[in-house]
Design a protein around this motif. Structure first.
Motif, short mmCIF file in Angstrom:
data_model
loop_
_atom_site.label_atom_id
_atom_site.label_comp_id
_atom_site.label_asym_id
_atom_site.label_seq_id
_atom_site.Cartn_x
_atom_site.Cartn_y
_atom_site.Cartn_z
N SER A 98 0.82 -1.21 0.00
CA SER A 98 0.00 0.00 0.00
C SER A 98 0.86 1.27 0.00
CB SER A 98 -0.94 0.01 1.21
OG SER A 98 -0.20 0.08 2.41
N ASN A 99 0.37 2.27 -0.71
CA ASN A 99 1.04 3.58 -0.79
C ASN A 99 -0.07 4.62 -0.87
OD1 ASN A 99 2.93 5.59 -1.05
ND2 ASN A 99 3.33 5.21 -3.22
N ARG A 100 -0.78 4.75 0.21
CA ARG A 100 -2.03 5.49 0.24
C ARG A 100 -1.86 6.98 -0.04
NH1 ARG A 100 -5.76 2.46 1.67
NH2 ARG A 100 -4.39 1.11 2.90
N LEU A 101 -2.78 7.52 -0.84
CA LEU A 101 -2.83 8.96 -1.05
C LEU A 101 -3.36 9.64 0.19
CD1 LEU A 101 -4.52 9.11 -4.59
CD2 LEU A 101 -2.08 9.22 -4.11
N THR A 102 -2.81 10.84 0.47
CA THR A 102 -3.41 11.64 1.53
C THR A 102 -4.75 12.18 1.02
OG1 THR A 102 -2.42 13.70 0.78
CG2 THR A 102 -1.12 12.33 2.30
N LYS A 103 -5.54 12.72 1.91
CA LYS A 103 -6.84 13.25 1.51
C LYS A 103 -6.68 14.35 0.47
CE LYS A 103 -11.15 15.10 3.37
NZ LYS A 103 -11.87 15.52 4.61
N SER A 104 -5.70 15.23 0.67
CA SER A 104 -5.48 16.33 -0.29
C SER A 104 -4.96 15.81 -1.62
CB SER A 104 -4.51 17.36 0.30
OG SER A 104 -3.26 16.77 0.62
N GLU A 105 -4.06 14.81 -1.60
CA GLU A 105 -3.56 14.22 -2.84
C GLU A 105 -4.71 13.56 -3.60
OE1 GLU A 105 1.07 12.94 -1.84
OE2 GLU A 105 -0.57 11.62 -1.25
N TYR A 106 -5.54 12.87 -2.87
CA TYR A 106 -6.69 12.20 -3.50
C TYR A 106 -7.60 13.22 -4.19
CZ TYR A 106 -11.10 9.59 -3.78
OH TYR A 106 -12.26 9.01 -4.23
N GLN A 107 -7.84 14.34 -3.56
CA GLN A 107 -8.70 15.37 -4.14
C GLN A 107 -8.09 15.95 -5.41
OE1 GLN A 107 -9.09 18.00 -0.76
NE2 GLN A 107 -10.92 16.94 0.03
N VAL A 108 -6.78 16.16 -5.41
CA VAL A 108 -6.10 16.67 -6.60
C VAL A 108 -6.16 15.65 -7.73
CG1 VAL A 108 -3.88 17.39 -7.56
CG2 VAL A 108 -4.56 18.20 -5.29
N TYR A 109 -5.89 14.39 -7.39
CA TYR A 109 -5.90 13.32 -8.40
C TYR A 109 -7.28 13.21 -9.04
CZ TYR A 109 -5.18 8.72 -10.52
OH TYR A 109 -5.06 7.68 -11.41
N GLN A 110 -8.32 13.28 -8.24
CA GLN A 110 -9.68 13.14 -8.75
C GLN A 110 -10.07 14.27 -9.70
OE1 GLN A 110 -9.97 9.74 -7.78
NE2 GLN A 110 -12.09 10.40 -8.01
N LYS A 111 -9.41 15.40 -9.59
CA LYS A 111 -9.72 16.54 -10.45
C LYS A 111 -9.02 16.46 -11.81
CE LYS A 111 -10.67 19.78 -6.67
NZ LYS A 111 -10.23 21.01 -5.97
N LEU A 112 -8.07 15.53 -11.95
CA LEU A 112 -7.41 15.36 -13.23
C LEU A 112 -8.39 14.83 -14.27
CD1 LEU A 112 -4.01 13.73 -12.16
CD2 LEU A 112 -4.42 16.13 -12.78
N GLU A 113 -8.09 15.09 -15.54
CA GLU A 113 -8.92 14.60 -16.64
C GLU A 113 -9.01 13.08 -16.59
OE1 GLU A 113 -11.17 15.58 -20.14
OE2 GLU A 113 -10.06 16.96 -18.84
N ALA A 114 -10.20 12.56 -16.81
CA ALA A 114 -10.37 11.10 -16.84
C ALA A 114 -9.53 10.49 -17.96
CB ALA A 114 -11.84 10.74 -17.04
N THR A 115 -9.13 9.26 -17.77
CA THR A 115 -8.29 8.57 -18.74
C THR A 115 -8.99 8.45 -20.09
OG1 THR A 115 -7.37 7.28 -16.92
CG2 THR A 115 -6.96 6.47 -19.15
N LYS A 116 -8.27 8.80 -21.15
CA LYS A 116 -8.82 8.71 -22.51
C LYS A 116 -8.54 7.31 -23.06
CE LYS A 116 -9.54 13.31 -22.82
NZ LYS A 116 -10.82 13.97 -23.08
N LEU A 117 -9.56 6.48 -23.08
CA LEU A 117 -9.40 5.09 -23.53
C LEU A 117 -9.98 4.83 -24.91
CD1 LEU A 117 -10.19 3.12 -20.25
CD2 LEU A 117 -7.95 3.55 -21.27
N TYR A 118 -11.08 5.49 -25.23
CA TYR A 118 -11.78 5.21 -26.49
C TYR A 118 -11.97 6.50 -27.28
CZ TYR A 118 -12.99 1.03 -23.81
OH TYR A 118 -12.94 -0.09 -23.04
N TRP A 119 -11.70 6.42 -28.58
CA TRP A 119 -11.95 7.55 -29.45
C TRP A 119 -12.81 7.09 -30.63
CZ3 TRP A 119 -10.47 8.11 -34.67
CH2 TRP A 119 -10.80 9.36 -35.23
N LYS A 120 -13.73 7.94 -31.02
CA LYS A 120 -14.59 7.62 -32.15
C LYS A 120 -14.76 8.86 -33.01
CE LYS A 120 -18.74 4.91 -33.09
NZ LYS A 120 -19.87 4.20 -32.48
N PRO A 121 -14.52 8.76 -34.32
CA PRO A 121 -14.68 9.93 -35.18
C PRO A 121 -16.14 10.39 -35.23
CG PRO A 121 -14.30 7.96 -36.50
CD PRO A 121 -14.07 7.59 -35.07
N LYS A 122 -16.31 11.68 -35.40
CA LYS A 122 -17.65 12.28 -35.36
C LYS A 122 -18.56 11.69 -36.44
CE LYS A 122 -16.84 15.78 -32.37
NZ LYS A 122 -17.52 15.83 -31.08
#
Length: 308
Positions: free
Chosen positions: A279-303
Motif C-alpha cells: 500500500s502507498n495510500r494517497l493523503t486526503k489532499s492528494e486524493y482530491q487533486v488526483y480526482q480533479k485530473l482529466e479522466a483517462t482517454k481510452l476510447y476515441w470515435k470519429p464524429k
C-alpha cells in the motif's frame, strides 16, 4: 540489435495470437526499420509457433519467451527490465499506428514537457480502421493510461515499483499512475498519435472468457482502492462499485457477472497480505487533486462514424 544510439524500444507481449502479431508487424514495419528503434517481443508461453515465426522472419527483433504463461503483467515487467533506450513504446499484438510518423510527435512532446513521464495515444477500437482520422482534441494531462497503447519515459518508469504481477491481468496502469502521481510525474494524452486497436468490443461479452475478464477487472479495481485510496473513502467506493455491477448486470439476468463478483471478492480477501505490504495510500489532499485530473482517454470515435 541496432545502433547504441537508439531512442525508442517497441515492446509487445503476445500469446497464441500469431496472426494478429503478423498483421501488426507488417503495419509497423516502417517504424521497425528505423535505426533509432529497437523491438523486444515477449512470447508468453504460446503454442502456435510464434517464437519460431519471429526467429525466422524477424531476426533483428529481440525475443524472450516464457516456457509457461506467466501473465500479461509479468511479461510487461520482463520487457521493461530489458530496455536501454530513453523511451519505451508498449503496444498490444493486435494494435498498430495509423499516424504515419508517430515517433517525432512523441519525442517532441516529451522534450516540451519535462514533467511528462508517460504518454497515452488516441485509440480507435474496432475491427476495421476508422472512416476519418480527424480530431480536434488537444494534449491534456490525465489520470491514467491504456496498457497497450502508451510510451514510457524510462527515467519515470525507473522511479516507481514494477507493475504488480499478482494482479495477473488489468489494473497495472492505474497502479503505475498512482505511483507516478506520488512522484510528481505527469501522464499526458497525445491525440496526434492515433492507433488502431483491432478489437470488437461488443463481441467480447459473448466470448467464453467474459466471466474471467470481468472477475479480473473487478478485483483489480478493488485492489487499487485498498492500496491507494484514503481509508475513509473506501467503503463508499466499494459500495458504489458493487451496486453498479448488480444494477447493470446481475439484476438484468447476467448470472456470469454474479459469479465473477463473488469470486473477485474472495480474491480481494486472499490478497490482503499483499495489499498491506504494497500500500502507498494517497493523503486526503492528494486524493482530491488526483480526482480533479482529466479522466483517462481510452476510447476515441470519429464524429462521422455511424453505429451499426
Amino acid at each position: 540489435m541496432k545502433s547504441i544510439s537508439a531512442t525508442f524500444t517497441i515492446l509487445i507481449t503476445t500469446k497464441d495470437r500469431i496472426e494478429d502479431l503478423k498483421f501488426t508487424l507488417v503495419k509497423i514495419q516502417h517504424v521497425l526499420e528505423r535505426n533509432d528503434v529497437e523491438c523486444i517481443v515477449c512470447d508468453d508461453g504460446s503454442t502456435d509457433e510464434t517464437s519460431s515465426f519471429l526467429q525466422l522472419n524477424y531476426p533483428t527483433i529481440q525475443l524472450i519467451r516464457n516456457a509457461k504463461s506467466k501473465g500479461l503483467i509479468y511479461s510487461r515487467n520482463a520487457l521493461l527490465s530489458l530496455v536501454t533506450t530513453p523511451f519505451a513504446i508498449s503496444i498490444d499484438d493486435d494494435l498498430h499506428f495509423i499516424t504515419p510518423q508517430p515517433l517525432e510527435l512523441i519525442a517532441n512532446h516529451f522534450e516540451r514537457n519535462e514533467n511528462c513521464g508517460l504518454i497515452g495515444f488516441r485509440i480507435f477500437w474496432d475491427v476495421k480502421e476508422p472512416i476519418s482520422t480527424v480530431s480536434k482534441e488537444i494534449p491534456v494531462r490525465m489520470q491514467s493510461f491504456a496498457g497497450g497503447a502508451h510510451v514510457w519515459r524510462m527515467s519515470a518508469w525507473n522511479a516507481i515499483p514494477n507493475y504488480p504481477a499478482w494482479f495477473v491481468f488489468y489494473g497495472e496502469e492505474d497502479f503505475a499512475s498512482y505511483h507516478l502521481f506520488k512522484k510528481s510525474w505527469e501522464i499526458h494524452y497525445l491525440p496526434e498519435v492515433l492507433v488502431h486497436h483491432r478489437v470488437d468490443i461488443k463481441a467480447r461479452k459473448i466470448h467464453a472468457d467474459y466471466g474471467l475478464r470481468l472477475r479480473r477487472s473487478l478485483r483489480s479495481g478493488w485492489y487499487l482502492y485498498f492500496l491507494f485510496y484514503p481509508l475513509q473513502s473506501i467503503p463508499r467506493k466499494m459500495g458504489y462499485s458493487l451496486w453498479m455491477q448488480f444494477k447493470l448486470k446481475v439484476f438484468k439476468g447476467d448470472w456470469k457477472a454474479l459469479q465473477a463478483i463473488v469470486l473477485a471478492l474472495f480474491d480481494v480477501v486472499k490478497a490482503i497480505p499483499k495489499i498491506i505490504k504494497s500500500s502507498n495510500r494517497l493523503t486526503k489532499s492528494e486524493y482530491q487533486v488526483y480526482q480533479k485530473l482529466e479522466a483517462t482517454k481510452l476510447y476515441w470515435k470519429p464524429k462521422n462514424e455511424v453505429d451499426e
